[in-house]
Design a protein around this motif. Structure first.
Motif, mmCIF file in Angstrom:
data_model
loop_
_atom_site.group_PDB
_atom_site.id
_atom_site.type_symbol
_atom_site.label_atom_id
_atom_site.label_comp_id
_atom_site.label_asym_id
_atom_site.label_seq_id
_atom_site.Cartn_x
_atom_site.Cartn_y
_atom_site.Cartn_z
ATOM 1 N N ILE A 12 0.841 -1.202 0.000
ATOM 2 C CA ILE A 12 0.000 0.000 0.000
ATOM 3 C C ILE A 12 0.872 1.246 0.000
ATOM 4 C CG2 ILE A 12 -1.602 1.350 1.406
ATOM 5 C CD1 ILE A 12 -2.903 -1.309 2.217
ATOM 6 N N PHE A 13 1.885 1.277 0.871
ATOM 7 C CA PHE A 13 2.722 2.469 0.957
ATOM 8 C C PHE A 13 3.557 2.666 -0.298
ATOM 9 C CE2 PHE A 13 1.439 2.471 5.283
ATOM 10 C CZ PHE A 13 1.556 3.784 5.693
ATOM 11 N N SER A 14 4.053 1.607 -0.900
ATOM 12 C CA SER A 14 4.817 1.773 -2.137
ATOM 13 C C SER A 14 3.905 2.222 -3.272
ATOM 14 C CB SER A 14 5.539 0.480 -2.500
ATOM 15 O OG SER A 14 4.604 -0.534 -2.814
ATOM 16 N N GLY A 15 2.674 1.749 -3.293
ATOM 17 C CA GLY A 15 1.703 2.197 -4.289
ATOM 18 C C GLY A 15 1.367 3.660 -4.119
ATOM 19 N N LEU A 16 1.199 4.086 -2.875
ATOM 20 C CA LEU A 16 0.922 5.502 -2.618
ATOM 21 C C LEU A 16 2.113 6.355 -3.000
ATOM 22 C CD1 LEU A 16 -0.958 5.426 0.801
ATOM 23 C CD2 LEU A 16 -1.895 5.930 -1.438
ATOM 24 N N ASN A 17 3.302 5.853 -2.734
ATOM 25 C CA ASN A 17 4.508 6.602 -3.086
ATOM 26 C C ASN A 17 4.606 6.769 -4.606
ATOM 27 O OD1 ASN A 17 6.899 7.935 -2.816
ATOM 28 N ND2 ASN A 17 8.123 6.090 -2.627
ATOM 29 N N ALA A 18 4.310 5.713 -5.346
ATOM 30 C CA ALA A 18 4.333 5.803 -6.807
ATOM 31 C C ALA A 18 3.259 6.760 -7.303
ATOM 32 C CB ALA A 18 4.147 4.417 -7.417
ATOM 33 N N ALA A 19 2.076 6.695 -6.694
ATOM 34 C CA ALA A 19 0.988 7.583 -7.103
ATOM 35 C C ALA A 19 1.333 9.033 -6.799
ATOM 36 C CB ALA A 19 -0.314 7.182 -6.404
ATOM 37 N N SER B 152 4.321 10.290 -6.560
ATOM 38 C CA SER B 152 5.384 10.693 -7.475
ATOM 39 C C SER B 152 4.794 11.062 -8.832
ATOM 40 C CB SER B 152 6.396 9.560 -7.620
ATOM 41 O OG SER B 152 7.359 9.880 -8.566
ATOM 42 N N TRP B 153 3.852 10.264 -9.306
ATOM 43 C CA TRP B 153 3.204 10.535 -10.586
ATOM 44 C C TRP B 153 2.433 11.851 -10.525
ATOM 45 C CZ3 TRP B 153 -1.992 10.716 -12.242
ATOM 46 C CH2 TRP B 153 -2.159 10.720 -13.612
ATOM 47 N N LEU B 154 1.705 12.074 -9.418
ATOM 48 C CA LEU B 154 0.950 13.318 -9.277
ATOM 49 C C LEU B 154 1.879 14.522 -9.183
ATOM 50 C CD1 LEU B 154 -1.912 12.289 -6.848
ATOM 51 C CD2 LEU B 154 -2.101 12.860 -9.261
ATOM 52 N N LEU B 155 3.056 14.330 -8.589
ATOM 53 C CA LEU B 155 4.021 15.418 -8.520
ATOM 54 C C LEU B 155 4.472 15.818 -9.915
ATOM 55 C CD1 LEU B 155 5.848 17.250 -6.810
ATOM 56 C CD2 LEU B 155 7.516 15.412 -6.827
ATOM 57 N N TRP B 156 4.757 14.849 -10.768
ATOM 58 C CA TRP B 156 5.165 15.153 -12.146
ATOM 59 C C TRP B 156 4.038 15.830 -12.902
ATOM 60 C CZ3 TRP B 156 9.753 15.780 -13.790
ATOM 61 C CH2 TRP B 156 10.812 15.075 -13.218
ATOM 62 N N VAL B 157 2.803 15.378 -12.705
ATOM 63 C CA VAL B 157 1.660 16.009 -13.371
ATOM 64 C C VAL B 157 1.528 17.462 -12.912
ATOM 65 C CG1 VAL B 157 -0.866 15.989 -13.546
ATOM 66 C CG2 VAL B 157 0.419 13.862 -13.775
ATOM 67 N N ALA B 158 1.698 17.703 -11.602
ATOM 68 C CA ALA B 158 1.593 19.067 -11.081
ATOM 69 C C ALA B 158 2.688 19.952 -11.658
ATOM 70 C CB ALA B 158 1.673 19.046 -9.556
ATOM 71 N N ILE B 159 3.894 19.420 -11.802
ATOM 72 C CA ILE B 159 4.989 20.202 -12.377
ATOM 73 C C ILE B 159 4.685 20.561 -13.829
ATOM 74 C CG2 ILE B 159 7.395 20.074 -13.109
ATOM 75 C CD1 ILE B 159 7.941 18.470 -10.550
ATOM 76 N N ILE B 160 4.200 19.617 -14.602
ATOM 77 C CA ILE B 160 3.894 19.860 -16.014
ATOM 78 C C ILE B 160 2.769 20.881 -16.151
ATOM 79 C CG2 ILE B 160 2.969 18.792 -18.108
ATOM 80 C CD1 ILE B 160 4.533 16.254 -17.270
ATOM 81 N N VAL B 161 1.716 20.738 -15.348
ATOM 82 C CA VAL B 161 0.604 21.692 -15.404
ATOM 83 C C VAL B 161 1.070 23.081 -14.982
ATOM 84 C CG1 VAL B 161 -1.624 22.276 -14.355
ATOM 85 C CG2 VAL B 161 -1.179 19.948 -15.133
ATOM 86 N N GLY B 162 1.945 23.147 -13.980
ATOM 87 C CA GLY B 162 2.488 24.434 -13.558
ATOM 88 C C GLY B 162 3.295 25.102 -14.649
#
Length: 54
Positions: free
Chosen positions: A17-24, A26-36
């Motif tokens: 669960i924690f590794s899945g959340l970490n991957a999610a 991380s993915w959301l962080l990249w999406v936020a950077i691109i949208v920014g």
């Protein structure tokens, strides 16, 4: 022996669960950077374009 097996299963589930959340996250962080970056480019185009506001 069954208690040890149950503890190992619970630990495995928690780690999954924690590794899945970490991957999610991380993915959301990249999406936020691109949208920014896209928002920054759009803001700069408006700034450089010099549209007159009434």
């Amino acid at each position: 022996m069954n208690i040890v097996l149950a503890i190992i299963v619970v630990i495995a589930i928690i780690v999954a669960i924690f590794s899945g959340l970490n991957a999610a996250l991380s993915w959301l962080l990249w999406v936020a950077i691109i949208v920014g970056i896209i928002a920054l480019i759009a803001f700069l185009f408006r700034l450089v374009g010099g549209r007159n506001r009434v």
